[in-house]
Design a protein around this motif. Sequence first.
Motif, PDB file in Angstrom:
ATOM      1  N   LEU A  60      74.660 -27.270   1.275  1.00  0.00           N
ATOM      2  CA  LEU A  60      73.982 -28.367   1.961  1.00  0.00           C
ATOM      3  C   LEU A  60      73.258 -29.268   0.966  1.00  0.00           C
ATOM      4  O   LEU A  60      73.268 -30.501   1.093  1.00  0.00           O
ATOM      5  N   ARG A 109      75.761 -31.375  -0.846  1.00  0.00           N
ATOM      6  CA  ARG A 109      76.322 -32.392   0.043  1.00  0.00           C
ATOM      7  C   ARG A 109      75.418 -33.612   0.126  1.00  0.00           C
ATOM      8  O   ARG A 109      75.886 -34.750   0.251  1.00  0.00           O
ATOM      9  N   ALA A 116      69.558 -31.636   6.905  1.00  0.00           N
ATOM     10  CA  ALA A 116      70.044 -30.646   5.943  1.00  0.00           C
ATOM     11  C   ALA A 116      68.889 -29.923   5.266  1.00  0.00           C
ATOM     12  O   ALA A 116      68.926 -28.702   5.086  1.00  0.00           O
TER      13      ALA A 116
END
Length: 208
Positions: A96, A99, A123
């Motif tokens: 996460l 990302r 996130a």
Amino acid sequence: MSLVELIAQADARGLAASGLACMDRCLPLLGGDDELLRPLWASLADGSDWGGSLEKARAALGSAVDVGSARSAASGAAGDAGSGSPRDAGDEAARLARRMLDAAPAEWTADAVRPWADACSAASLRIHRLLDPAADAATDPGAAPAGDTADLSPLVAAELRRQTAVLELLAGHGVNGLRGALEVSVEGRRVLRAVVSRRARGATGPGS
């Protein structure tokens, strides 16, 4: 005002700072240097493009595969390989975090950063829930009114407060709120680094 409302009302600089702060606090999951994202903060201060600094940050951290492999190695053999194990949670948290960096737009215009800032907020809260054994998976921190953290675990509640503080600083002080936002981010990064360190020690401790 809830976190969702603060994000909805933020301008381009506020949105970019919100997403960047989330990303900055989660750097310990990626093994990133504390100063890695400082050029992006500088871009928000002087209004310059941050695309080149983004690419340098991505290059410094290597590929997503490399990051995942390094995080798995640091997790060691903590827990079993089943769903919900500490190692699984740590790996998901690292994915996460990466990302957020990979999805950052090359230009920090309002239209470009609004969906990214919203995704970074979700996130980062998810990361803190994954790493906090006391977190209640049924709680939605983003919908809580600002300051209302009674039903949240300590790590998640603190992250919600930091996200709210960053957005309020930028809304109230504009570019002059960036210093305070960075200080909030640095504090959160130290907290998460300590959490990651404790998990790593647990993974390599007796019986691992």
